[in-house]
Design an enzyme around this catalytic site. Structure first.
Site, PDB file in Angstrom:
ATOM      1  N   THR A  51       2.261  -2.391   4.358  1.00 45.16           N
ATOM      2  CA  THR A  51       2.504  -0.967   4.128  1.00 45.16           C
ATOM      3  C   THR A  51       3.754  -0.779   3.285  1.00 45.16           C
ATOM      4  OG1 THR A  51       4.018  -0.497   5.976  1.00 45.16           O
ATOM      5  CG2 THR A  51       1.657  -0.533   6.482  1.00 45.16           C
ATOM      6  N   ASP A  52       3.862   0.371   2.660  1.00 43.09           N
ATOM      7  CA  ASP A  52       5.146   0.800   2.133  1.00 43.09           C
ATOM      8  C   ASP A  52       6.000   1.224   3.335  1.00 43.09           C
ATOM      9  OD1 ASP A  52       7.190   1.530   0.416  1.00 43.09           O
ATOM     10  OD2 ASP A  52       5.916   2.743  -0.886  1.00 43.09           O
ATOM     11  N   ALA A  53       7.245   1.597   3.094  1.00 43.93           N
ATOM     12  CA  ALA A  53       8.178   1.916   4.175  1.00 43.93           C
ATOM     13  C   ALA A  53       7.586   2.958   5.124  1.00 43.93           C
ATOM     14  CB  ALA A  53       9.495   2.409   3.603  1.00 43.93           C
ATOM     15  N   ILE A  71       0.842  -1.193   0.000  1.00 43.83           N
ATOM     16  CA  ILE A  71       0.000   0.000   0.000  1.00 43.83           C
ATOM     17  C   ILE A  71       0.876   1.241   0.000  1.00 43.83           C
ATOM     18  CG2 ILE A  71      -1.928   1.174   1.117  1.00 43.83           C
ATOM     19  CD1 ILE A  71      -2.499  -1.721   0.159  1.00 43.83           C
TER      20      ILE A  71
END
Length: 578
Positions: free
Chosen positions: A282-284, A235
């Site tokens: 999640t993305d970072a 995401i």
């Protein structure tokens, strides 16, 4: 609720039993730990002992290193884990990016810049072979963003193209190629990048399409790839105001959150409407696109509560673990939400067969590393470069340039800053010089004011460099100019453009009126916004030796240009086509 037997897990009875029994065997702290994917910033065994044994992480990603170091690191990590680890890499271009000695096969854009769709499959196949050889089992790829906005530079080379059709076709090919190895994919970045021009590493960006427009474009991409079997979705820290308001009428602009924290996008849209049963991550989590939304102690559990199953990267392991545990204890994360997330994590591991693989076999032996950077893979890269190096324009008829007709070449290099990958953004220039000299050209490399000063030249200033470079004798000294631009570096700026070395720098193509000039981009496809004066533009896609060698061959007319390009190259600007 997760269906362990359905797509994309397809678990049999024994695997389902393992998932359920493993979940029940975990302590609360171990369940919380499974939610995290750590970025391993050290190869020290003591560091790994702490991360794996004390924080019980469900997955890891590592910083760049040579393949042997990476493989040893993964082997040790797996030996310490109570539950086998998901081991992620970023094989967006093949093996490059996953190991320092990996093969740069192609970019996503180059894989979308030729009629041969199998290029993307070859890229995925090499990516799978090289990452699996090190012990990786999870690819943060393919990228399924659509490059609608030519000003967007975070995905300009990382998107297959500017239409849903090319993205769908090539993403499926990549997925099929990498799936030949024991690797699962995380396509990214939901709900879709390429509308905004900014980079989520430094600011929250937005996909502003309306519900119907989104469904016909990004929605179609996600539906088809979900149906194709993609196992996980990353995401993006990308808000979608119109989509959020569609599911939550009455929501104000101030209520809009990035998708990583937006339950209406994760649950109502992705889970319910699109029917995605796989794992969501999640993305970072250090990206400003996420951290600007709320305090860290709130956003850590909020991401899981909103519908993400895994949280990408600790900022501080002690703090983030405590924030997640507190979020469970205060009811932000419900028991049902925790169970569902951990079951999906375990199911993804079981779908890889990690639960039945002897611990000592989770990582191949050192002999497996022979595939990394192999001659076979570099041959594939060369074949792809030959197909995809693209002539964007040659309106002045400057080509071909040969050692017989244009012996003396003035060679210019334009570099971007190094990004977080640590890649040398200037190493390509020596390769370009070598390939031109190998072809028989006499090469004269331009040095800017900063480079001259670094070599000890005194009283150097941009005016003195320009005076040396630009005079009536220029055309007497050189027969043609070739400019190689490797302007890279996302995650540090909202967008990327050419930054010249000095004011009115001598490398800016003033010389197009003096001698035939060829501009070659090794990265960004939007350089004509900054160099509209050049009459010959080539997009080589990558700073690899294979791409540069293919370009030099085609400049001489020794092989045809067969690569294609989309309308983004013209930058929707007057003068770029001239």
């Amino acid at each position: 609720m997760v269906d362990l037997r359905a797509k994309p897990f397809h678990l049999d009875d024994d695997a389902v039993t393992w998932v359920e029994e493993t979940f029940e065997s975990l302590t609360l702290e171990e369940k919380i730990g499974q939610l995290f994917i750590n970025l391993n910033v050290s190869f020290d065994e003591g560091y790994l002992d702490n991360i794996v044994s004390n924080f019980h992480v469900g997955g890891i990603r590592y910083m760049g290193a040579n393949s042997k170091t990476v493989q040893d690191h993964i082997r040790y990590a797996q030996s310490k884990a109570k539950v086998p680890l998901l081991v992620a890499s970023n094989p967006e271009m093949g093996g490059a990016g996953s190991a320092d000695d990996g093969t740069l096969v192609a970019t996503h854009l180059s894989a979308g810049s030729h009629p041969d769709k199998s290029i993307a499959r070859q890229m995925g196949r090499v990516a799978g072979r090289e990452t699996a050889a090190m012990g990786c089992n999870w690819a943060f790829a393919p990228i399924v963003d659509i490059h609608y906005n030519w000003r967007n530079t975070v995905i300009s080379t990382r998107s297959f193209g500017n239409t849903p059709d090319v993205v769908i076709e090539r993403a499926k090919e990549y997925f099929d190629g990498i799936s030949e190895s024991n690797t699962v994919c995380a396509m990214k970045h939901f709900p879709g990048d390429g509308i905004d021009e900014r980079d989520q590493h430094v600011v929250t960006s937005y996909n502003t399409l309306g519900y119907d427009e989104w469904n016909a474009s990004y929605g179609r991409v996600y539906r088809e790839l979900i149906d194709h079997g993609v196992q996980s979705i990353m995401i993006g820290h990308i808000g979608a105001p119109e989509l959020s308001k569609h599911y939550r009428p009455g929501m104000t602009d101030a209520d809009i959150l990035p998708a990583t924290l937006a339950p209406e996008l994760l649950n109502d849209l992705l889970r319910e409407e699109l029917g995605f049963n796989g794992l969501i991550l999640t993305d970072a989590s250090m990206m400003i696109g996420m951290t600007q939304a709320m305090k860290r102690k709130d956003l850590v559990p909020a991401a899981i509560a909103a519908g993400c199953d895994m949280f990408l990267f600790f900022r501080d392991a002690d703090e983030d673990f405590r924030y997640m545990l507190d979020g469970y204890r205060t009811g932000v994360i419900t028991e049902e939400r925790l169970r569902d997330a951990v079951l999906r994590i375990l199911a993804l591991k079981a779908s890889l067969g990690l639960h039945v693989t002897p611990r000592e076999e989770l990582v191949p032996g050192p002999e497996a590393l022979s595939v990394i950077g192999s001659s076979e893979h570099h041959t594939i890269a060369a074949e792809i470069a030959d197909k995809t190096v693209t002539l964007v324009k040659d309106t002045q008829g400057n080509l071909p340039l040969t050692p017989k007709t244009h012996k003396r070449i003035r060679l210019y290099g334009i570099s971007g800053q190094a990004d977080f990958t640590g890649t040398d953004p200037s190493g390509y220039l020596e390769v370009a010089r070598e390939e031109l000299e190998k072809a028989g050209f006499e090469v004269h490399v331009f040095k800017n004011a900063k480079q001259r000063a670094a070599e000890g030249e005194e009283n150097v200033y941009f005016h003195t460099v320009m005076a040396d470079e630009a005079n009536e004798h220029y055309a007497e000294k050189y027969d043609a100019a070739i400019v190689f631009a490797n302007v890279t570096g996302f995650a540090q700026e909202a967008s990327i453009r050419i930054t010249w070395s000095t004011p009115m720098a001598a490398e800016i193509p003033w010389y197009v009126t003096e001698i035939p000039t060829v501009f070659v981009s090794l990265a960004q496809p939007n350089h004509l916004i900054d160099v509209p004066m050049v009459k010959t533009m080539i997009h080589a896609h990558a700073p690899s030796r294979e791409a540069i060698a293919a370009t030099v061959e085609k400049i001489q007319g020794l092989s045809e240009f067969t690569g294609t390009f989309n309308e983004n190259v013209w930058c929707d600007t007057f003068g770029t086509r001239l």
